[in-house]
Design an enzyme around this catalytic site. Structure first.
Site, PDB file in Angstrom:
ATOM      1  N   GLN A   8       2.901  10.092   1.039  1.00 10.11           N
ATOM      2  CA  GLN A   8       4.213   9.445   1.169  1.00 10.11           C
ATOM      3  C   GLN A   8       5.130   9.776  -0.007  1.00 10.11           C
ATOM      4  O   GLN A   8       6.334   9.551   0.080  1.00 10.11           O
ATOM      5  CB  GLN A   8       4.052   7.920   1.283  1.00 10.11           C
ATOM      6  CG  GLN A   8       3.370   7.494   2.581  1.00 10.11           C
ATOM      7  CD  GLN A   8       3.250   5.988   2.656  1.00 10.11           C
ATOM      8  OE1 GLN A   8       2.312   5.417   2.108  1.00 10.11           O
ATOM      9  NE2 GLN A   8       4.197   5.337   3.314  1.00 10.11           N
ATOM     10  N   GLY A  61       0.847  -1.187   0.000  1.00 10.26           N
ATOM     11  CA  GLY A  61       0.000   0.000   0.000  1.00 10.26           C
ATOM     12  C   GLY A  61       0.881   1.234   0.000  1.00 10.26           C
ATOM     13  O   GLY A  61       2.009   1.195   0.505  1.00 10.26           O
ATOM     14  N   HIS A  65      -4.592   1.596   7.410  1.00 14.59           N
ATOM     15  CA  HIS A  65      -3.242   2.175   7.493  1.00 14.59           C
ATOM     16  C   HIS A  65      -3.081   3.288   6.450  1.00 14.59           C
ATOM     17  O   HIS A  65      -2.632   4.391   6.775  1.00 14.59           O
ATOM     18  CB  HIS A  65      -2.213   1.057   7.276  1.00 14.59           C
ATOM     19  CG  HIS A  65      -0.790   1.515   7.272  1.00 14.59           C
ATOM     20  ND1 HIS A  65       0.114   1.112   8.230  1.00 14.59           N
ATOM     21  CD2 HIS A  65      -0.107   2.331   6.426  1.00 14.59           C
ATOM     22  CE1 HIS A  65       1.291   1.689   7.971  1.00 14.59           C
ATOM     23  NE2 HIS A  65       1.184   2.409   6.878  1.00 14.59           N
ATOM     24  N   GLU A  66      -3.473   2.984   5.205  1.00 17.00           N
ATOM     25  CA  GLU A  66      -3.306   3.984   4.136  1.00 17.00           C
ATOM     26  C   GLU A  66      -4.245   5.170   4.355  1.00 17.00           C
ATOM     27  O   GLU A  66      -3.867   6.318   4.123  1.00 17.00           O
ATOM     28  CB  GLU A  66      -3.546   3.360   2.760  1.00 17.00           C
ATOM     29  CG  GLU A  66      -2.623   2.199   2.408  1.00 17.00           C
ATOM     30  CD  GLU A  66      -1.151   2.469   2.669  1.00 17.00           C
ATOM     31  OE1 GLU A  66      -0.729   3.637   2.557  1.00 17.00           O
ATOM     32  OE2 GLU A  66      -0.428   1.520   3.007  1.00 17.00           O
ATOM     33  N   CYS A  92       5.732   0.285   7.641  1.00 14.48           N
ATOM     34  CA  CYS A  92       5.338   1.443   6.838  1.00 14.48           C
ATOM     35  C   CYS A  92       6.537   1.826   5.989  1.00 14.48           C
ATOM     36  O   CYS A  92       7.652   1.912   6.497  1.00 14.48           O
ATOM     37  CB  CYS A  92       4.935   2.604   7.752  1.00 14.48           C
ATOM     38  SG  CYS A  92       4.490   4.101   6.828  1.00 14.48           S
ATOM     39  N   LEU A  93       6.311   2.054   4.692  1.00 14.86           N
ATOM     40  CA  LEU A  93       7.426   2.394   3.794  1.00 14.86           C
ATOM     41  C   LEU A  93       8.088   3.709   4.191  1.00 14.86           C
ATOM     42  O   LEU A  93       9.232   3.954   3.830  1.00 14.86           O
ATOM     43  CB  LEU A  93       6.932   2.463   2.348  1.00 14.86           C
ATOM     44  CG  LEU A  93       6.423   1.139   1.756  1.00 14.86           C
ATOM     45  CD1 LEU A  93       5.870   1.359   0.355  1.00 14.86           C
ATOM     46  CD2 LEU A  93       7.523   0.082   1.749  1.00 14.86           C
ATOM     47  N   HIS A 100      -2.865   7.719   6.636  1.00 21.55           N
ATOM     48  CA  HIS A 100      -1.874   8.629   6.037  1.00 21.55           C
ATOM     49  C   HIS A 100      -2.551   9.895   5.503  1.00 21.55           C
ATOM     50  O   HIS A 100      -1.956  10.969   5.524  1.00 21.55           O
ATOM     51  CB  HIS A 100      -1.149   7.947   4.872  1.00 21.55           C
ATOM     52  CG  HIS A 100       0.026   7.111   5.289  1.00 21.55           C
ATOM     53  ND1 HIS A 100       1.131   7.644   5.901  1.00 21.55           N
ATOM     54  CD2 HIS A 100       0.277   5.781   5.166  1.00 21.55           C
ATOM     55  CE1 HIS A 100       2.022   6.674   6.135  1.00 21.55           C
ATOM     56  NE2 HIS A 100       1.521   5.534   5.700  1.00 21.55           N
TER      57      HIS A 100
HETATM   58 ZN    ZN Z   1       2.470   3.740   5.949  1.00 20.90          ZN
END
Ligand code: ZN
Length: 160
Positions: free
Chosen positions: A48, A43, A133-134, A91-92, A137
């Site tokens: 991000q 995701g 989660h997304e 998380c990226l 953000h």
């Molecule tokens: Zn994340």
């Protein structure tokens, strides 16, 4: 298409509330999917990659086989199950850190796709976790904001 640089915590842009999508995001969404697959992740939210708009992409099954990309424009969580599950999340934007986060076990997600079509689906299991989660953000909320102060302090020490 291009792989975009992914912002890392504590970049302040990750803590902004994002604005609704109004224009054409087809190019950006394609770049975000390529960036997500390259990361590799399941995701990725627009903030991000430095775009403060309400857009995320996800593909919760590609690591097990076929790609099934989903582009969520102006998503809304219209229902959350009362039952909560706690599980590990990475998380990226917070590389190398996995935290235990409590999430609703199921949600109903409404979104618009790139063709302008509206969707509303019940998501469960990993898809529910990934979408929550997304979605977080887009409101400037990170996993670090959803864990205990002790766990956050430990994560911040590990990141330092
Ligand atoms: Zn994340």
């Amino acid at each position: 298409m291009a792989v975009l640089p992914i912002l890392r915590w504590p970049d302040p842009r990750l803590e902004e509330r994002c604005a609704p999508v109004t224009g054409d995001v087809a190019g950006l969404a394609a770049d975000m999917l390529e960036t997500m697959y390259a990361a590799p992740g399941r995701g990725l939210a627009a903030p991000q990659v430095g775009q403060l708009i309400r857009l995320f992409v996800m593909d919760t099954t590609w690591k097990e086989g076929t790609r099934a990309p989903v582009v969520c424009i102006n998503p809304a969580i219209t229902w959350r199950a009362a039952e909560v599950q706690t599980g590990p999340e990475g998380c990226l934007s917070i590389p190398g850190i996995v935290t235990q986060v409590a999430r609703a076990k199921a949600i109903r997600l409404r979104w618009t796709d790139l063709a302008g079509q509206d969707h509303e689906e019940i998501l469960q299991g990993f898809a529910a976790v990934c979408a929550q989660h997304e979605y977080d953000h887009l409101d400037g909320i990170l996993t670090l904001d959803r864990i205990s102060p002790e766990d956050r302090a430990a994560a911040e020490r590990a990141l330092a």
